[in-house]
Design an enzyme around this catalytic site. Structure first.
Site, mmCIF file in Angstrom:
data_model
loop_
_atom_site.group_PDB
_atom_site.id
_atom_site.type_symbol
_atom_site.label_atom_id
_atom_site.label_comp_id
_atom_site.label_asym_id
_atom_site.label_seq_id
_atom_site.Cartn_x
_atom_site.Cartn_y
_atom_site.Cartn_z
ATOM 1 N N SER A 1 0.793 -1.233 0.000
ATOM 2 C CA SER A 1 0.000 0.000 0.000
ATOM 3 C C SER A 1 0.824 1.281 0.000
ATOM 4 O O SER A 1 0.333 2.334 -0.387
ATOM 5 C CB SER A 1 -0.950 0.010 1.190
ATOM 6 N N HIS B 1 -5.427 -4.405 -1.368
ATOM 7 C CA HIS B 1 -5.227 -3.404 -2.419
ATOM 8 C C HIS B 1 -5.185 -4.052 -3.806
ATOM 9 O O HIS B 1 -4.463 -3.600 -4.697
ATOM 10 C CB HIS B 1 -3.961 -2.591 -2.147
ATOM 11 N N LYS C 1 -12.587 -1.541 1.097
ATOM 12 C CA LYS C 1 -11.878 -0.681 0.129
ATOM 13 C C LYS C 1 -12.640 -0.730 -1.206
ATOM 14 O O LYS C 1 -13.648 -0.048 -1.343
ATOM 15 C CB LYS C 1 -10.410 -1.115 0.013
HETATM 16 N N1 PLP Z 1 -4.232 -5.349 4.999
HETATM 17 C C1 PLP Z 1 -3.842 -4.303 4.243
HETATM 18 C C2 PLP Z 1 -2.760 -4.496 3.237
HETATM 19 C C3 PLP Z 1 -4.455 -3.045 4.414
HETATM 20 O O1 PLP Z 1 -4.060 -1.990 3.675
HETATM 21 C C4 PLP Z 1 -5.483 -2.906 5.380
HETATM 22 C C5 PLP Z 1 -6.155 -1.609 5.611
HETATM 23 O O2 PLP Z 1 -5.577 -0.572 5.665
HETATM 24 C C6 PLP Z 1 -5.848 -4.021 6.134
HETATM 25 C C7 PLP Z 1 -5.214 -5.228 5.923
HETATM 26 C C8 PLP Z 1 -6.945 -3.944 7.132
HETATM 27 O O3 PLP Z 1 -8.182 -3.938 6.472
HETATM 28 P P1 PLP Z 1 -9.512 -3.527 7.246
HETATM 29 O O4 PLP Z 1 -9.647 -2.056 7.099
HETATM 30 O O5 PLP Z 1 -10.580 -4.329 6.604
HETATM 31 O O6 PLP Z 1 -9.299 -3.942 8.675
#
Ligand code: PLP
Length: 377
Positions: A165, A193, A224
């Site tokens: 990200s 992502h 997302k």
């Molecule tokens: N994994 C990644 C790569 C993320 O970017 C995010 C959120 O920022 C998460 C997990 C966590 O997702 P959630 O918002 O559904 O808890």
């Protein structure tokens, strides 16, 4: 928070925002709303219908009295979308990542994790008792060396973000899967992502790189691209999902997803399974932004991903430029140490299918003006 220029929106999530206290017409380039489904009329309607038919919430965890037909339907739909055997829902992907490693791995096992994996993977791994290896970011030599060392353990799990990200770069899944085959390891990917837009049909990084049959476990988010409300999931082999229903603590000990949230995600998946037009439109806009910014003289990290980090180096430069962008009606955020390594400060731009070509061009124009003003070009 104040110095980062945060403010409150007084409108739905979308490409154009109105601010609490007045200002309108701000173009938003920092949401994970990659497909614009957070404010898609059909997604909103599905949420309202689910709310009316199934109520505000369950006041229960799943295994007591917190499972409705829509939860089972969504799990089945997620598994179908990813072409996997089964799926299990969580309140978030953070929870899915917190639950999986501890439930699956014992002190006799090993987990090998990319050093730049998301915080929730790092925390999930901390919770398990397996032997832990951290390999250098996307470095296959280092991963191979660590897989060799980990041969002494019962089971090996390689864990990586599909798309990272902060950099918009994509894990070398083909090479990871080859190494996993050679050293008898399982592959886990976090597709937060990627789900919904990477690959010809938006299935994710494994589809993009042609390894859908080689990745064993996928965790991803509903918060997302898939409507943006909340929620996460694991999808993979049925015995694994059965095990998680028995053992995964965030699943066992946390409330069920609210019906409106389930309704949103379910409709988002329907839209994506009907057509890949939205994902293609996002890809075209990403291409437009990346090529125009490169032509203007900026360095954009990553490749073909809607996360477009404009690399600036200096932390102060990233922060003043982001502030000046907002003065020109473009909402972007500067990231610096400790979120990214020292000397690698950047402004992260995120493209959405609902940005118009004019929105993209306005953003590039603003970057060019602000970049010249501050000596970044
Ligand atoms: N994994 C990644 C790569 C993320 O970017 C995010 C959120 O920022 C998460 C997990 C966590 O997702 P959630 O918002 O559904 O808890």
């Amino acid at each position: 928070v104040r110095s980062a220029g945060m403010w409150r929106a007084a409108s739905r999530q979308g490409p154009h925002l109105r601010l609490a206290g007045g200002g309108a017409g701000i173009i938003n380039f920092c949401a994970n709303n990659y497909l614009g489904l957070s404010s898609h009329p059909e997604v909103i309607r599905a949420a309202v219908e689910a709310l009316e038919k199934f109520g505000a919430g369950l006041s229960s965890v799943r295994f007591i009295c917190g499972t409705q037909s829509i939860h089972k339907d969504l799990e089945e739909k997620i598994a179908r979308f990813h072409q996997r055997e089964d799926a299990i829902l969580y309140a978030s992907c953070f929870d899915a990542n917190a639950g999986i490693f501890e439930a699956l791995l014992t002190p006799e096992d090993a987990v090998l994790s990319d050093e730049l994996n998301h915080a929730s993977i790092i925390d999930g791994i901390r919770l398990c008792k397996a032997n832990k290896y951290r390999y250098k970011h996307m470095d296959m030599q280092d991963l191979e060396a660590k897989l060799k060392e980990a041969q002494k353990y019962r089971l090996r799990l390689v864990a990586t973000d599909g798309a990272f990200s902060m950099d918009g770069d994509i894990a070398p899944l083909r090479e990871i899967c080859q190494l996993a085959q050679k050293y008898d390891a399982l592959v886990f990917i976090d597709e937060c992502h990627a789900t919904g837009f990477l690959g010809p049909n938006g299935r994710g990084t494994d589809e993009l790189l042609g390894v859908m049959d080689k990745v064993t476990i996928i965790n991803s988010t509903l918060g997302k691209a898939l409507g943006g409300a909340a929620g996460g999931y694991t999808t993979g082999p049925k015995p694994l999902i059965d095990l998680l229903r028995q053992r995964s603590r965030p699943y066992l000990f946390s409330n069920s997803l609210p019906p409106a949230v389930v309704g949103c995600a379910s409709k988002a998946l329907d839209l994506l399974m009907e057509s890949n037009a939205i994902a293609q439109s996002m890809a075209a806009k990403t291409q437009r932004f990346r090529s125009k910014m490169a032509a203007a003289g900026f360095t954009i990290s990553g490749k073909d991903h809607p996360i477009c980090p404009v690399m600036l180096g200096d932390a102060r430069l990233a922060s003043v430029m982001a502030e000046d962008m907002l003065n020109r009606g473009i909402y972007v955020i500067g990231f610096s140490y400790p979120v990214v390594p020292k000397g690698k400060a950047r402004i992260r731009v995120q493209i959405s299918a609902v940005h118009s070509d004019e929105d993209i061009d306005r953003c590039v124009e603003a970057f060019t003006e602000v970049g010249r003003k501050h000596g970044a070009l």
